[in-house]
Design a protein around this motif. Sequence first.
Motif, PDB file in Angstrom:
ATOM      1  N   HIS A 131       0.829  -1.218   0.083  1.00  0.00           N
ATOM      2  CA  HIS A 131       0.061   0.200  -0.090  1.00  0.00           C
ATOM      3  C   HIS A 131       0.881   1.210  -0.072  1.00  0.00           C
ATOM      4  CE1 HIS A 131      -3.499  -2.552   0.783  1.00  0.00           C
ATOM      5  NE2 HIS A 131      -2.595  -3.266   1.622  1.00  0.00           N
ATOM      6  N   PHE A 132       0.541   2.135  -0.880  1.00  0.00           N
ATOM      7  CA  PHE A 132       1.468   3.462  -1.023  1.00  0.00           C
ATOM      8  C   PHE A 132       0.767   4.596  -0.809  1.00  0.00           C
ATOM      9  CE2 PHE A 132       3.221   0.052  -3.754  1.00  0.00           C
ATOM     10  CZ  PHE A 132       4.497  -0.025  -3.517  1.00  0.00           C
ATOM     11  N   ILE A 133       1.116   5.566  -0.221  1.00  0.00           N
ATOM     12  CA  ILE A 133       0.923   7.137  -0.516  1.00  0.00           C
ATOM     13  C   ILE A 133       1.755   7.656  -1.356  1.00  0.00           C
ATOM     14  CG2 ILE A 133      -0.210   7.139   1.700  1.00  0.00           C
ATOM     15  CD1 ILE A 133       2.708   8.995   1.557  1.00  0.00           C
ATOM     16  N   TYR A 134       1.467   8.810  -2.076  1.00  0.00           N
ATOM     17  CA  TYR A 134       2.423   9.335  -3.008  1.00  0.00           C
ATOM     18  C   TYR A 134       1.972  11.014  -3.032  1.00  0.00           C
ATOM     19  CZ  TYR A 134      -1.732   9.049  -6.107  1.00  0.00           C
ATOM     20  OH  TYR A 134      -2.839   9.285  -6.322  1.00  0.00           O
ATOM     21  N   ILE A 135       3.056  11.634  -3.373  1.00  0.00           N
ATOM     22  CA  ILE A 135       2.692  13.056  -3.484  1.00  0.00           C
ATOM     23  C   ILE A 135       3.158  13.331  -4.910  1.00  0.00           C
ATOM     24  CG2 ILE A 135       3.426  15.480  -3.026  1.00  0.00           C
ATOM     25  CD1 ILE A 135       3.857  14.537  -0.191  1.00  0.00           C
ATOM     26  N   VAL A 136       2.357  14.079  -5.731  1.00  0.00           N
ATOM     27  CA  VAL A 136       2.661  14.395  -7.109  1.00  0.00           C
ATOM     28  C   VAL A 136       2.630  16.045  -7.154  1.00  0.00           C
ATOM     29  CG1 VAL A 136       1.983  12.287  -8.158  1.00  0.00           C
ATOM     30  CG2 VAL A 136       0.180  14.207  -7.958  1.00  0.00           C
ATOM     31  N   GLU A 137       3.330  16.424  -8.096  1.00  0.00           N
ATOM     32  CA  GLU A 137       3.406  17.711  -8.283  1.00  0.00           C
ATOM     33  C   GLU A 137       2.700  17.944  -9.523  1.00  0.00           C
ATOM     34  OE1 GLU A 137       6.220  21.889  -8.530  1.00  0.00           O
ATOM     35  OE2 GLU A 137       6.983  20.091  -8.102  1.00  0.00           O
ATOM     36  N   CYS A 138       1.727  18.991  -9.694  1.00  0.00           N
ATOM     37  CA  CYS A 138       0.893  19.117 -10.945  1.00  0.00           C
ATOM     38  C   CYS A 138       1.516  20.126 -11.418  1.00  0.00           C
ATOM     39  CB  CYS A 138      -0.665  19.707 -10.457  1.00  0.00           C
ATOM     40  SG  CYS A 138      -1.370  18.401  -9.454  1.00  0.00           S
ATOM     41  N   ALA A 139       1.096  20.216 -12.581  1.00  0.00           N
ATOM     42  CA  ALA A 139       1.797  21.337 -13.763  1.00  0.00           C
ATOM     43  C   ALA A 139       1.615  22.839 -13.315  1.00  0.00           C
ATOM     44  CB  ALA A 139       0.920  21.233 -15.286  1.00  0.00           C
ATOM     45  N   ASP A 140       0.489  23.135 -12.491  1.00  0.00           N
ATOM     46  CA  ASP A 140       0.382  24.346 -12.031  1.00  0.00           C
ATOM     47  C   ASP A 140       1.176  24.686 -10.825  1.00  0.00           C
ATOM     48  OD1 ASP A 140      -1.141  23.064 -10.002  1.00  0.00           O
ATOM     49  OD2 ASP A 140      -3.038  24.240 -10.346  1.00  0.00           O
TER      50      ASP A 140
ATOM     51  N   ARG B 212      -7.089  16.481 -12.630  1.00  0.00           N
ATOM     52  CA  ARG B 212      -7.439  16.313 -14.459  1.00  0.00           C
ATOM     53  C   ARG B 212      -7.096  17.450 -15.186  1.00  0.00           C
ATOM     54  NH1 ARG B 212     -13.105  13.382 -13.154  1.00  0.00           N
ATOM     55  NH2 ARG B 212     -12.355  11.482 -12.608  1.00  0.00           N
ATOM     56  N   GLY B 213      -7.446  18.673 -14.506  1.00  0.00           N
ATOM     57  CA  GLY B 213      -7.125  20.151 -15.226  1.00  0.00           C
ATOM     58  C   GLY B 213      -5.723  20.511 -14.692  1.00  0.00           C
ATOM     59  N   ARG B 214      -4.828  19.729 -14.394  1.00  0.00           N
ATOM     60  CA  ARG B 214      -3.636  20.324 -13.713  1.00  0.00           C
ATOM     61  C   ARG B 214      -2.352  19.349 -14.366  1.00  0.00           C
ATOM     62  NH1 ARG B 214      -7.164  21.479  -9.704  1.00  0.00           N
ATOM     63  NH2 ARG B 214      -6.909  23.427  -8.845  1.00  0.00           N
ATOM     64  N   ARG B 215      -2.754  18.768 -15.405  1.00  0.00           N
ATOM     65  CA  ARG B 215      -1.889  17.720 -15.951  1.00  0.00           C
ATOM     66  C   ARG B 215      -0.676  18.350 -16.662  1.00  0.00           C
ATOM     67  NH1 ARG B 215      -5.240  14.280 -19.567  1.00  0.00           N
ATOM     68  NH2 ARG B 215      -6.625  15.896 -19.644  1.00  0.00           N
ATOM     69  N   PRO B 216       0.266  18.047 -16.876  1.00  0.00           N
ATOM     70  CA  PRO B 216       0.772  16.456 -16.055  1.00  0.00           C
ATOM     71  C   PRO B 216       1.224  16.427 -14.748  1.00  0.00           C
ATOM     72  CG  PRO B 216       2.772  17.317 -17.578  1.00  0.00           C
ATOM     73  CD  PRO B 216       1.545  18.517 -17.696  1.00  0.00           C
ATOM     74  N   VAL B 217       1.349  15.313 -14.266  1.00  0.00           N
ATOM     75  CA  VAL B 217       1.567  15.479 -12.738  1.00  0.00           C
ATOM     76  C   VAL B 217       2.844  14.723 -12.783  1.00  0.00           C
ATOM     77  CG1 VAL B 217      -0.703  15.495 -11.832  1.00  0.00           C
ATOM     78  CG2 VAL B 217       0.379  13.140 -12.070  1.00  0.00           C
ATOM     79  N   VAL B 218       3.840  14.728 -11.716  1.00  0.00           N
ATOM     80  CA  VAL B 218       5.209  14.269 -11.785  1.00  0.00           C
ATOM     81  C   VAL B 218       5.489  13.842 -10.277  1.00  0.00           C
ATOM     82  CG1 VAL B 218       7.664  14.687 -11.619  1.00  0.00           C
ATOM     83  CG2 VAL B 218       6.292  15.734 -13.149  1.00  0.00           C
ATOM     84  N   LEU B 219       5.545  12.541 -10.015  1.00  0.00           N
ATOM     85  CA  LEU B 219       5.838  12.059  -8.725  1.00  0.00           C
ATOM     86  C   LEU B 219       6.820  12.705  -7.973  1.00  0.00           C
ATOM     87  CD1 LEU B 219       5.006   9.672  -6.841  1.00  0.00           C
ATOM     88  CD2 LEU B 219       6.830   8.339  -7.663  1.00  0.00           C
ATOM     89  N   ARG B 220       6.715  13.014  -6.738  1.00  0.00           N
ATOM     90  CA  ARG B 220       7.725  13.816  -5.887  1.00  0.00           C
ATOM     91  C   ARG B 220       8.120  12.807  -4.546  1.00  0.00           C
ATOM     92  NH1 ARG B 220       9.988  16.558  -9.517  1.00  0.00           N
ATOM     93  NH2 ARG B 220       8.843  18.308 -10.344  1.00  0.00           N
ATOM     94  N   HIS B 221       7.321  12.063  -4.183  1.00  0.00           N
ATOM     95  CA  HIS B 221       7.369  11.303  -3.149  1.00  0.00           C
ATOM     96  C   HIS B 221       6.403  10.027  -2.903  1.00  0.00           C
ATOM     97  CE1 HIS B 221       8.652  10.689   1.053  1.00  0.00           C
ATOM     98  NE2 HIS B 221       7.354  10.466   1.391  1.00  0.00           N
ATOM     99  N   GLN B 222       7.000   8.915  -2.401  1.00  0.00           N
ATOM    100  CA  GLN B 222       6.042   7.848  -1.989  1.00  0.00           C
ATOM    101  C   GLN B 222       6.754   7.213  -0.780  1.00  0.00           C
ATOM    102  OE1 GLN B 222       6.958   5.733  -5.832  1.00  0.00           O
ATOM    103  NE2 GLN B 222       7.807   3.839  -4.429  1.00  0.00           N
TER     104      GLN B 222
ATOM    105  N   TYR C 285      -0.779  17.341  -4.961  1.00  0.00           N
ATOM    106  CA  TYR C 285      -1.572  16.353  -4.627  1.00  0.00           C
ATOM    107  C   TYR C 285      -1.171  15.023  -4.083  1.00  0.00           C
ATOM    108  CZ  TYR C 285      -5.331  12.936  -5.317  1.00  0.00           C
ATOM    109  OH  TYR C 285      -6.490  11.940  -4.995  1.00  0.00           O
ATOM    110  N   THR C 286      -1.722  14.657  -2.940  1.00  0.00           N
ATOM    111  CA  THR C 286      -1.512  13.473  -2.009  1.00  0.00           C
ATOM    112  C   THR C 286      -2.576  12.432  -2.223  1.00  0.00           C
ATOM    113  OG1 THR C 286      -0.430  14.808  -0.433  1.00  0.00           O
ATOM    114  CG2 THR C 286      -0.779  12.435   0.183  1.00  0.00           C
ATOM    115  N   GLY C 287      -2.067  11.271  -2.492  1.00  0.00           N
ATOM    116  CA  GLY C 287      -3.060  10.022  -2.717  1.00  0.00           C
ATOM    117  C   GLY C 287      -2.580   8.564  -2.211  1.00  0.00           C
ATOM    118  N   TYR C 288      -3.401   7.827  -2.267  1.00  0.00           N
ATOM    119  CA  TYR C 288      -3.146   6.571  -1.802  1.00  0.00           C
ATOM    120  C   TYR C 288      -3.386   5.365  -2.978  1.00  0.00           C
ATOM    121  CZ  TYR C 288      -4.619   1.822  -0.335  1.00  0.00           C
ATOM    122  OH  TYR C 288      -4.767   0.359  -0.395  1.00  0.00           O
TER     123      TYR C 288
END
Length: 85
Positions: A9-18, A46-56, A22-25
């Motif tokens: 099970h993972f949690i992650y933080i992505v950085e959006c294009a803006d 959805r409106g902030r693509r692309p997203v880049v993984l910053r942390h997991q 965003y933090t998710g599971y």
Amino acid sequence: MKSMAATKHFIYIVECADGTFYTGYTTDIERRLQEHNLGQGAKYTRGRRPVVLRHQESFSSRSQAQQREYQIKQLSRQQKKKIFT
């Protein structure tokens, strides 16, 4: 088929294009990132693509992962940034 005991099970933080975060599971980081970048992920990204993984982070149980996700979601932007910089 994976056994339930072997599921990570993972949690992650992505950085959006803006520049927002965003933090998710998820149980599959690669699949989830692809979903976000195809516009099939969370409504927020959805409106902030692309997203880049910053942390997991990985956990052995869904409960542990979701507790950590909640903790991260309570942090300020600067506090989140400190996690991965």
